[in-house]
Design a protein around this motif. Sequence first.
Motif, mmCIF file in Angstrom:
data_model
loop_
_atom_site.group_PDB
_atom_site.id
_atom_site.type_symbol
_atom_site.label_atom_id
_atom_site.label_comp_id
_atom_site.label_asym_id
_atom_site.label_seq_id
_atom_site.Cartn_x
_atom_site.Cartn_y
_atom_site.Cartn_z
ATOM 1 N N GLY A 65 -5.361 6.342 -1.158
ATOM 2 C CA GLY A 65 -6.475 5.591 -1.753
ATOM 3 C C GLY A 65 -6.044 4.774 -2.960
ATOM 4 N N LEU A 86 -11.174 8.954 6.047
ATOM 5 C CA LEU A 86 -9.817 9.265 5.571
ATOM 6 C C LEU A 86 -9.692 10.748 5.206
ATOM 7 C CD1 LEU A 86 -8.695 6.168 3.478
ATOM 8 C CD2 LEU A 86 -8.241 6.700 5.857
ATOM 9 N N ILE A 101 -15.659 4.123 3.284
ATOM 10 C CA ILE A 101 -14.860 4.773 4.332
ATOM 11 C C ILE A 101 -15.666 5.803 5.099
ATOM 12 C CG2 ILE A 101 -12.580 4.395 3.322
ATOM 13 C CD1 ILE A 101 -12.679 7.228 2.230
ATOM 14 N N ALA A 132 -9.135 2.688 -4.109
ATOM 15 C CA ALA A 132 -9.959 3.288 -5.154
ATOM 16 C C ALA A 132 -9.371 3.031 -6.548
ATOM 17 C CB ALA A 132 -10.102 4.776 -4.894
ATOM 18 N N TRP A 139 0.836 -1.203 0.000
ATOM 19 C CA TRP A 139 0.000 0.000 0.000
ATOM 20 C C TRP A 139 0.872 1.254 0.000
ATOM 21 C CZ3 TRP A 139 -0.186 2.943 4.731
ATOM 22 C CH2 TRP A 139 -1.055 4.034 4.711
ATOM 23 N N PHE A 185 -15.343 2.588 -2.543
ATOM 24 C CA PHE A 185 -14.387 3.081 -1.538
ATOM 25 C C PHE A 185 -14.917 4.320 -0.819
ATOM 26 C CE2 PHE A 185 -10.305 5.299 -0.412
ATOM 27 C CZ PHE A 185 -9.906 4.383 0.537
#
Length: 477
Positions: free
Chosen positions: A289, A372, A139, A293, A29, A135
């Motif tokens: 993201g 986020l 979130i 995403a 990530w 996404f």
Amino acid sequence: MENNRGSFGSKLGFLLAAVGSAVGLGNIWGFPYKMGSNGGFAFLLVYLVLAIFVGLAVMVGELFIGRKTGLSPLAAYKKLSKKFTWLGWLALISPFVVLGFYFVLGGIVTRYAVSYLTAIFGWNTWGVPQVTDFFGHFICAGSGMLVWTAIFVAINGIVVAAGVAEGIEKFCKIGMPALFVMLVAVIIYVAVQPGAFDGYKFMFGWNIEPLKEDFLGVLSSAAGQMFFSLSLGMGIMITYGSYLDKKENIQQNSVIIVVCDTLVAILAGMIVMPACFAFLDGNVRGGPGLLFASMQEVFFKMGGIGNLMGFLFYGLVFIAAISSSMSLLEVLISATVDMRTEKKKAPGRKKAVLVWCIIILIISLPVALDGLGSGTAAGCVLDPPAVVFGSANVAGWNDCWLDFYDLISEGILMPLGSAIMAFAIGWIWKLDMVVKECELEGNKFWGKGFFNICFKVITPIGMLFVIYGQITGFFGL
Ligand code: PHE
């Protein structure tokens, strides 16, 4: 080794668990998204230099401290020198803060892996009309984030409660090879897509312009990433080292861990970057993201095979994430067990796991609830830290809670802890102490001059720049 602390069952088991700790969300990530927003090749270059001159030495230093004392960070530093006990506390605060956001990210990953799995069988569990909108919805909906974070925490708790050899080691022995196979499968698929080549060019084509523009920015981002990715500066490797047999070659193990971790980060980049060029017109600046995403859009655009690829991809991220979060939890658990043993109480491992899981779940609430950084304006439950703290300069302070936790841990505590540890080894305890421990059972210590410079000069001074860069970057100074 004392029975109540447990230990690794085999050399391979230790290595896989240490690599399992290192290889995690940081690699899959963090690395691609930081590379995406810090100029691709330039970032990779700085990262590699740092891994060789700072990461390797700090890794050797931590494994040395752990194995020499046979204790977890707090007790270990105390044993080495009373003056440095506080460094042990510093090492314990970081895993605590990291877990505060790691569990939340792990929860999101779990959710993705499960939904792609059901999708393979034609069962749509995304719960939104358009998959690519998932996404943003997810979130912001606090309840989903909380439930999946809790699920992820529970899985961690169950494995860690089983102990080092029975839980962590067994999991990693199967999980790590599986991760590698899945990684290669997705890389091959992405590689044959038209446009993928530009992604490799972005990663490997010589271009150091970004360094001329913002050297400190790239340096501090790469350094924070390196510490985080190698699980350094927060007691993990001290803890794992404390379970290590005296016969083991510390330097060799360190090299293997650093090489494997770096390799997986680059391999993860070799999925994400070409995929962004092949499917998203080269948009690699997705930020935190990116993995969710942007990659979801990639899998969506793949068509039919996207669900299988999505499952493989998030499945591997899940394995990577959980083998790391387990190691973080283990630091807290072993510290608790050591403390209780010192007071002549029963180790109480299971209870310690339960209590720590609950505490960390509470700490992770802000991260799970601010969407986020989208905040209440976007309909999420909580505002980002800038708004909550009423900062006047919201523009420079507009990061989310995740970034805030990240700044505290990988931005400040990890470089600081590592710099001081390196300084102590270089100037106070002296390299000879490390050499002696490494050579205990006939292993030869190599590169004394190199390690001396790394401990004495490069790590302490370099890391001060890094902390400066992180702080100014975060507050937009
Ligand atoms: N190294 C792990 C990763 O790359 C995260 C981690 C950090 C784990 C610190 C343990 C300690 O994701």
